[in-house]
Write an enzyme that holds these catalytic residues in place. Structure first.
Site, mmCIF file in Angstrom:
data_model
loop_
_atom_site.group_PDB
_atom_site.id
_atom_site.type_symbol
_atom_site.label_atom_id
_atom_site.label_comp_id
_atom_site.label_asym_id
_atom_site.label_seq_id
_atom_site.Cartn_x
_atom_site.Cartn_y
_atom_site.Cartn_z
ATOM 1 N N GLU A 1 -6.071 6.977 -0.950
ATOM 2 C CA GLU A 1 -5.946 5.817 -0.074
ATOM 3 C C GLU A 1 -6.585 4.580 -0.695
ATOM 4 O OE1 GLU A 1 -4.246 5.437 2.720
ATOM 5 O OE2 GLU A 1 -3.515 7.476 2.529
ATOM 6 N N HIS B 1 0.824 -1.205 0.000
ATOM 7 C CA HIS B 1 0.000 0.000 0.000
ATOM 8 C C HIS B 1 0.860 1.259 0.000
ATOM 9 C CE1 HIS B 1 -3.359 2.654 1.400
ATOM 10 N NE2 HIS B 1 -2.370 3.267 2.023
ATOM 11 N N GLU B 2 1.880 1.296 0.849
ATOM 12 C CA GLU B 2 2.717 2.496 0.940
ATOM 13 C C GLU B 2 3.562 2.676 -0.319
ATOM 14 O OE1 GLU B 2 2.141 4.609 3.141
ATOM 15 O OE2 GLU B 2 0.875 3.343 4.388
ATOM 16 N N HIS C 1 1.589 4.292 -3.046
ATOM 17 C CA HIS C 1 1.510 5.760 -2.991
ATOM 18 C C HIS C 1 2.635 6.391 -3.801
ATOM 19 C CE1 HIS C 1 -1.819 6.551 -0.368
ATOM 20 N NE2 HIS C 1 -1.306 5.909 0.663
#
Length: 266
Positions: A198, A137-138, A141
């Site tokens: 997100e 997930h990070e 980004h």
């Protein structure tokens, strides 16, 4: 008038600054050169590491796990980007993965592949695959250039000239906006914008972890554990910059057939 002029200038550069997010294909506006973002990231990352307790990767199995998971995902993402003629977008990435001794349940990734995981996250992830969910997930980004989007909007809101990007790293307000954009010091307060990012990072993240050989189905119980941690104390979604855990779980369940297409157990 200064803010109006800045917005007008940004509007003129709209077409030149327009790009698309890998996998989702969403059109996005990035007003800042990636070289500027990566330069600021390196500076702030080194500053953060020097003022926090970094756990040694040579003597700590958790720190070694963070590096191992991060490198597996980075390798998988690099292969994907190269195969889809997008390798130039991450050609200058110099990946770093560090575990920091901090009880906060948090992790983040800056432009150029600068990743930090806090020790407080590990009791919630509980296993390597769930950690891959968070790190995927990070990393998503960074690959999706969400920080550039957030910072571009934040600079406009602060009335900071985007044109002289070389000096941004020395502008205290710009540095603060940068830290906010990456979750180091709060949020920008642009609710719908942040929630969109997100959810998009959730989408890319489960695919990235699957590419790296981690079962994306583990993302669902992880977010359920996150929901249980709050004991009903989290604010309603419309008051938060992040989606509700329930909404995240619902989207991940819908995305699972797509993510499983990329999954090859190792």
């Amino acid at each position: 008038m200064k803010k109006i002029a800045l917005i007008f200038t940004a509007g003129i550069g709209l077409l030149a600054a327009c790009s698309r997010v890998p996998i989702t294909g969403r059109s996005q506006l990035n007003l800042l050169p990636e070289s500027t973002m990566q330069s600021m990231a390196l500076q702030e990352y080194q500053s953060f590491l020097s003022s926090n307790k970094v756990v040694s990767q040579t003597s700590n199995k958790d720190a070694d796990m963070v590096k191992r998971v991060g490198q597996r995902i980075a390798n998988a993402v690099t292969t994907y980007m190269n195969q889809h003629n997008m390798g130039n977008e991450i050609a200058n990435y110099k990946w770093e993965f560090n575990l920091v001794d901090n009880k906060e349940v948090n992790a983040w990734c800056m432009p150029g592949g600068k990743v930090v995981v806090y020790t407080g996250l590990l009791p919630v992830t509980q296993n390597e695959t769930a950690l891959a969910c968070v790190m995927g997930h990070e990393i998503a980004h960074a690959i999706a250039r969400h920080g550039n989007e957030r910072m571009s909007q934040g600079l406009i809101a602060q009335g900071i000239q985007v044109a002289g990007t070389v000096a941004l790293g020395k502008n205290p307000t710009a540095v603060n906006v940068f830290n906010q954009a990456f979750g180091i010091g709060g949020n920008l307060g642009v609710l719908a914008f942040s929630r969109q990012n997100e959810l998009e990072a959730d989408h890319l993240g489960v695919i990235f972890m699957a590419m790296a050989g981690y079962n994306p189905q583990e993302s669902i119980p992880f977010w359920q554990r996150m929901a249980n941690m709050s004991n009903g104390q989290k604010p309603p979604e419309f008051m938060s910059t992040h989606p509700s855990d329930a909404r995240r779980v619902q989207q991940l369940q819908q995305l699972m057939p797509e993510a499983m297409q990329y999954y090859k157990p190792r």
